[in-house]
Motif scaffolding. Sequence first.
Motif, short mmCIF file in Angstrom:
data_model
loop_
_atom_site.label_atom_id
_atom_site.label_comp_id
_atom_site.label_asym_id
_atom_site.label_seq_id
_atom_site.Cartn_x
_atom_site.Cartn_y
_atom_site.Cartn_z
N UNK A 853 0.73 -1.10 0.07
CA UNK A 853 0.00 0.02 -0.05
C UNK A 853 0.86 1.18 -0.10
N UNK A 854 0.23 2.27 -0.56
CA UNK A 854 1.17 3.67 -0.47
C UNK A 854 0.24 4.19 0.46
N UNK A 855 1.10 4.68 2.03
CA UNK A 855 0.27 5.23 2.75
C UNK A 855 1.01 6.55 3.28
N UNK A 856 0.31 7.24 3.97
CA UNK A 856 0.88 8.44 4.38
C UNK A 856 0.79 8.26 6.12
N UNK A 857 2.03 8.93 6.69
CA UNK A 857 2.13 8.54 8.26
C UNK A 857 1.12 9.82 8.51
N UNK A 858 0.26 9.13 9.66
CA UNK A 858 -0.55 10.08 10.35
C UNK A 858 -0.11 10.65 11.77
N UNK A 859 0.35 9.64 12.41
CA UNK A 859 1.05 9.88 13.94
C UNK A 859 1.91 8.87 14.51
N UNK A 860 2.67 9.22 15.33
CA UNK A 860 3.63 8.18 15.71
C UNK A 860 3.42 8.45 17.47
N UNK A 861 3.20 7.20 17.85
CA UNK A 861 2.59 7.08 19.18
C UNK A 861 3.85 7.01 20.19
N UNK A 862 3.60 7.12 21.48
CA UNK A 862 4.57 7.06 22.56
C UNK A 862 5.31 5.56 22.50
N UNK A 863 4.61 4.50 22.45
CA UNK A 863 5.05 3.04 22.43
C UNK A 863 5.82 2.81 21.12
N UNK A 864 5.98 3.73 20.17
CA UNK A 864 6.54 3.73 18.74
C UNK A 864 5.92 3.09 17.82
N UNK A 865 4.54 2.73 18.01
CA UNK A 865 3.63 2.33 16.85
C UNK A 865 2.94 3.58 16.16
N UNK A 866 2.77 3.43 14.91
CA UNK A 866 2.47 4.54 13.99
C UNK A 866 0.94 4.30 13.49
N UNK A 867 0.30 5.47 13.20
CA UNK A 867 -1.01 5.35 12.20
C UNK A 867 -0.86 5.85 11.12
N UNK A 868 -1.40 5.35 10.17
CA UNK A 868 -1.39 5.84 8.62
C UNK A 868 -2.81 5.96 8.01
N UNK A 869 -2.61 6.80 6.92
CA UNK A 869 -3.93 6.77 6.17
C UNK A 869 -3.51 6.77 4.87
N UNK A 870 -4.68 6.80 4.02
CA UNK A 870 -4.38 6.81 2.34
C UNK A 870 -5.65 6.15 1.78
N UNK A 871 -5.53 6.66 0.43
CA UNK A 871 -7.07 6.68 -0.33
C UNK A 871 -7.60 5.16 -0.50
N UNK A 872 -6.79 4.02 -0.18
CA UNK A 872 -6.95 2.70 -0.59
C UNK A 872 -7.49 2.27 0.92
N UNK A 873 -7.30 2.87 2.08
CA UNK A 873 -7.72 2.59 3.38
C UNK A 873 -8.86 3.54 3.87
#
Length: 1839
Positions: A853-873
């Motif tokens: 998938x081609x994604x855009x990083x939305x947010x990076x959390x304290x625990x090191x995990x990240x949230x993404x967004x994109x047209x396909x999702x």
Amino acid sequence: MASMEENFPRGGVQKKPTEGKTPNPKLERDNLFDVHHEEQSHKRKRSQKDQGKQKKFKADKTAAAKENFVNIEPLTVEAVCEGMLLLGCIKEVSDYELVISLPNGLSGFVPVTQICDAYSKMLSKQVAQGELLEDLSSLSDMYSPGTLVRCIVTSVERNANGRRSIKLSIDPKKVNKGLNASALALGMLLSGFVSSVEDHGYLIDIGVNGTHAFLPRQKAQNYIKAVKRGSDLKIGQNLNCIIVEVKNEGRVIRLSIDRSEVAASLATERQNWTLSNLLPGLVVKARVQKVAPLGIKVSFLSSFTGIVDLMHMDPEKSMNYSPDQVMKACILSINPTSKVVRLTLRQAFLHPGRSPNQLSNDRMGTVVEESTVKAFYRRFGAVFELDDGTLAFARLKHLSKTRKSFKPGAFKTESKHKCRIIDYSLMDEMCIVSLKYQMIEARFLQYQDIHTGDVVQGKVFSLKPIGMQVKVTDGIKGLVPSLHLADVILKQPEKKYNIGDEVKCRVLECNPAGKKLILTLKKNLIQSKLPVLSNYEDAKPGLITHGFVVCAREFGCIVKFYNDVKGLVPKNELSSEPISCPDKVFHEGQVVKVTVLKCEPEQERLLLSFRLSSKSALQDKKECTPKKKQDVKYQIGEMVDVKVLRKKDNGLEVSILEDEGDVIALIPTAHLSDFVANCKLLWHCLQEGDVLPRVMCLSVKGEHIILSRKSAVISAVQEEQVVRSFSEIQPGMLLTGYVRNVLPFGVFVEFPFGVTGLAPKVTMSDKFVTDTKDHFVVGQTVIAKVMSIDEEKQRVLLNLKVSECSSGDSAAESFALLNQYFKEMKDIRNLLRKRGESSMAQSFCELVLGKELQLIVQDVKEDGSALFSGNCVTGLTVTATRYHLGDKSIVPGQKTKALVLHVDALTSKVYVSLQEKLLKQRAKQRLTENSQHSAIVQHIAEEFAIVSLVETGQLAAIPIASHFNDTFRFDSEKLKVGQIISATLKEVKVNDHGVLLAVQGPAKKNVFVRVRNESETVLEEILAAVKHSLSPGDIVTGTVKSVRPTHVTVAIDDKLTGSIHASRILDEVPIGSFPTCTLKAGQKVTARVIGGREVNTHRYLPITHPHFTQSIPELSIRPSEIGGEVTGILNLKEDSALKKLGLYDVGQTVTCFVKKYNILKNWLEVEVAPDIRGRVPHLLLSLNIKVLKHPEKSFKNGQAISATVTGTDVTETNLCLSLTGIQSLEQGTITVGMVTKMTPHIGLTVALPGGKIGRVSFFHLNDTYTENPLSDFKVGKILRCYILSNENGKIQLSLRQSRINPKSNSKVEDVEITCIKDVKKGQLVRGYVKSITPSGVYFGLSTSLMGRILFQNVSPYFVQNHSLYEKYLPEGKLLTAKVLGVNGKGKHIELSLLPEDTGMPSVLPEFLDLPRYDAEEEKTEAGDRDKREELKLKRKRRRGNSESGQEAKLKKRKICPADENDSGIEVYYREKDDDDQEEEAAKKKSKVRKPDEAPRLQLSTGFTWDEDMNAMDIPVPNQKEVSSESEEEEEDLQSKTKKQTKKEKELEKQKKEKELCKLESALMDPNRQPQSADDFDRLVLSSPNSSILWLQYMAFHLQATEIEKARAVAERALKTICFREEQEKLNVWVALLNLENMYGTEETLMKVFERAVQYNEPLKVFQHLCDIYADSEKYKQAEELYHTMLKRFRQEKSVWLKYASFLLKQGQTEATHRLLERALKALPTKEHVDVISRFAQLEFRFGDPEHAKALFESTLNSYPKRTDIWSIYMDIMIKHGSQKEVRDIFERVIHLSLAPKKMKFFFKRYLDYENKFGTTESVLAVKRAALEYVETKSSFADT
């Protein structure tokens, strides 16, 4: 000649004595006649008087008159003496006696020992042997009511009531004791009994010493076929025999029992009958000597005198007899002491072998308001004439209430009395009546009058241990069982009831056939006002009624109702509060009020409840009923398709599509899938309206149907890996179920069919269980192993350990789970893809594992995990854990590539990875199945984990659980992300989900499933507990632990358990008993060890087996085995089952014990011994079809049954057994079979017992051919079959009733044609079209015979295009054809379908306008010419030109075709013939004659135009001669006429001319009405096609009550009227139906009806018969006929309307409403409006006008433009409605948007109505409305 010479001297000798001496025979005759001593004394005095005296005193005259009156009295019981011979008629047949109807209303009985010597010997033999003899038939098999028998009185005794009872014998030794060998003569009619069956015939016992009577087999064939009591005569069967040959002075005689010979037999002087050997039943020619007012005195056989009383006169002639008249009579009785011979003149007795007429059932019990006294006898009673003209009689005791109140003066001739028909005397063909007031008013006369639920009064008759006998009326007695003597059980009923007490009872059961009446005295039942439940069909859910408890056990109560209907009240329905011990709360016999929950009438299952619902609950139920049809039943395990109606918290409410959505069911959320995660997901994804295919019915409780989609449960049910009841559970079984409840102490598991078990905490898991809720959740699918069962408490203990429940191949099991999971996920995706509503759903469908998938990083959390967004999702939460971000450092807004690891649709989360090693595209290696790879765990979901292969980086899915039960893991055992594991690839192609499928490989050390392949060690661990030192022969003592149907478990000590098989309990096992039931739990037993059984496999071990000491000991408590030495198969050293089974021989009878009926395999599983199992195939279970339909009901588990060994099964592990013996399947036997295949136009393939296959031809499906005979059958139907032939392994069967059940005199419409000899020229035959070829139509007549129909004989029309024939004569079409010719050598049969040959309509319809054959026209012209010539000839002959007439006739007849055999003239001649027998003989001869013998010549000579003219002088007897002789006689006659002088001829001619003129002038008178049969004959000759004339002719005969003649006229009319005059013919058929309805029996009416249906349009005939029934108030028959019509003519609108009219006239409006619904379902849609309209019209006329209005309104709402319906509605409302209603309708109509022409019509009608009924204002209003309408229309036109 010798007999003639003997007779003459005797005649001369009689004349010799002088007048003073009277010859002996005359003295004998006087003695015969004068019964009473007074008259004898008168006679003596008279004979002593001087012959010369001419004076007679007045006293003598009165004495003579008195003699006439007194002598001829009916026979009374006082006059019956021992040794008297009587003719009797069997009235009833029971097992031990025959009840005989005797003349003059008397009755007697023949004990079973008084039949004949041969039968008595067989009875003695059977009693001595104590078992049933095959050859011995029961009385009911040999004798049927209505048969005439000759009896002799053996004794007349007084019974307890003081009444005389007549004991009779029909033993030929007693009846024929007057006969000796020398007296036997040709033609004598004797009664004989079959004494033995030989190869070529039968030995007959005729009771004459020294005489051997033989009946050849061929002489008996016709009789056997006609009687239909089997294929052979039976020992003890009574026969009327005629002597046809006498040899060796009577020592050897040959007999015949041919029915026609017997019927024509006549006793003659030549047979030398004497008074000592004269027999009753002989038909004689009698001469009237004297006619008395109440009888006649006759002489017969030249020297005998007899009397005929009033009751035995011919009713048609009444008293119209004259002295010296000769007629036939039948001897009724011979009194040996008084020498009185009584005779009868009634027609039924004049042809031996016939039966007397029966009384119609509806006549019995009729009260006749006015009956006329015809005769009164002081000693006998009175004879009456009833309202219908028939005679009846009443005994003296029935003429008044008591003897004292009897007044003889009240019974003068012609006085009128009210009476009631109470019985029927067969020997007198008269009703027996009673004038007693209590009999006339009685509610019940016979058992048939009593109905279940009736309240009756009775008197206590006797008290017995089984109950109390109650006398309801003189002839009706009933039993009150001891349970029903009161509301509670009485220990001493004699204290409450005394003999003679009046009691009020209610009828529980009444069986008129067996004269069985069961009553109850329970007050609660007698006083109950609730409906009576007497059959299962009436048990509709919600019905509340009273019943009584017959059994109370821990499972609930069994409640019984009327007619032995019983149902179960389960434990949970006993009360709103739980009841632990129902047997303590409810007692046997207690009257209870119950409500019906559910009923299955076919299975006779009834589910009840004591919890009577409140009114509101009932109301709810009523509201629901339209939705949930009660009549729809679903079996557990049935697969259905469903549609989601609505979502509920606990599941989905769905409707079943098979029932058009009427049945509502529930799929609980937990049952949507085997996987807990998918259950929740499916519940979220499914929406209202979605269709779920193949869902299984899991349970049906009342109206609640629970469904399941668990594939594991469904496959378990389909593969029959289930238990249907508790009794089927065996320890060690593996069962698929689901968790019902999770409790701290264990898990309850439920299986399909409602069986539940408990898995205790100890056996829940291989791991230590701290909290049960951590291991299982409710609804989860599990596989459980049965550990143990407790029969007493019906408890099952289960084991859920994976080590116990898995197959051992954990890889295969875990892969199957993974595969199933992804398959379900695919279905969910497809469902969402189809719906395609939200973008989120679409995104979810497109996201597959492993997708980049081609994604855009939305947010990076304290625990090191990240949230993404994109047209396909869009709409989804995309996340990556710290581990999956790898070494990358990302910031919000950055674009990046990511790989999908998992999509959680439930939480809308997508897990992705940004790791380079996963994103990097490597060259794909070729992977192989089952190859092992190292893999890194990337993501862990609920049911599976995603791993990446180290070598290729490809993603694979591995299951987390290895088994359904593998649900719990300690933290140390759980997979962790990043962990390296070994994986075995199972699917190497990337599936729809984008991943490979693999399972965890063996490389991993701590495998979380402890699979034990070393089964031996496990076995030893378990056996360690039961190691014992017992050896066979040891005696042990133990306690019964549990009782199973086929074995009992016994606790020998604390640890050791033994088993006793059902065969090892009793030495002699009674068939039908339950041996294991003789033992109870807790009972102490002493037993002997006879063998051992392996624990796990339950295999039997021989003594020598090394593990014998580690087995379950097999014990025996047979007294013989405990006391004596050990016998039995278990001691054999061989271990092979084959050798053990080999000990049983085919044909050997064994006792075995029912284990269960296997519904899937259709066989009964039985156990013969502990180590011998057997199977009984379905068709060998019974010869009774009822048993075969529901075998599971007939065989109870544990029951002992006797079976015959037929062999071993294919695997040689089971015995093959039969309960019906070894089926021979020989020709002529009757067997059972099951339809396996239906082949159109050919027949059925039927599976027979023993695995054989038989075939039933189209021609053997029924005695009456039908258009589509296979429609009555379906695959799986059980049938009784007759084996026609069994050659070369090919078995031909017949299903014809005449073959299967020859005793039932069912009508054979289409007789069997076995060979070409059965087909005769001119015969009408029915058959099926086989094929159409260029040479003609081939027509099947039977399985082996085919006929050909040339095209010119198919139809009178010329057909060029042969495809027309294929259209109108399809293969399998049923037709009637006429045989034109039979070529026996070439086996060719030529047939015709032409209407003039068959009398049926043309097979090609007239509307095709086809050209007719020219030849046919020529033929008809020639025929007309022939007829004209024939008439001319007859006129000539009438004028005396006999010579030329006869010559012409001869020539004419020679060229006539032979099939002109039947014309009206012949019938007319037959009618004129007086002597019936001569007529029959003439008919027979005419049938036998060859065509070239001028068959009709003799008939034309017998035919006379008028009784006054003697144109033909040929005497009638000459007609019997064959044609060649008749020709010679005609030549003689011609020569005689030539000898007359000219003058004589001239005078004769003039005389005849004058007579002719006179006759013709009389006939010319146009006003002359037909006065005689001859007048009518002339009229019908002039107008043969006028049905009115024929009907007047019939009416003329009916006025003279000559019914037979009226019938004959109708038959003539049907033959004479031209076949084209269909309506005229139909008129005659209808008249004939009317005639049979009024004067005939139901049987004769049905015969005429069946013929009428064949020859006319069936619908018209059905409708006419319905009208006839309705007019004669036979409403029941009419209703039955309408039901038949609705099935046969369901597409005919007129039938529905006619039935509706009939129902409305009966006042059945509700039934009419239901009928309309059925009509609309059956008829095509285009007819609906018309049908509704017609029903509404009928409702207005005969039914409910409001409902009719509603029908019209609803129709017009749907079809507002149907002007015809509006018109009808207006007409009816004008007739029936108020003016306001009519105006409302007109107002609505004129505001419709219809065509102007139609609107004009309605305005005109409205105006006419207002002109007639309205005012000037209303008229103006209509005109204004019309103007407005015109203006609006014109304005529209302008625009």
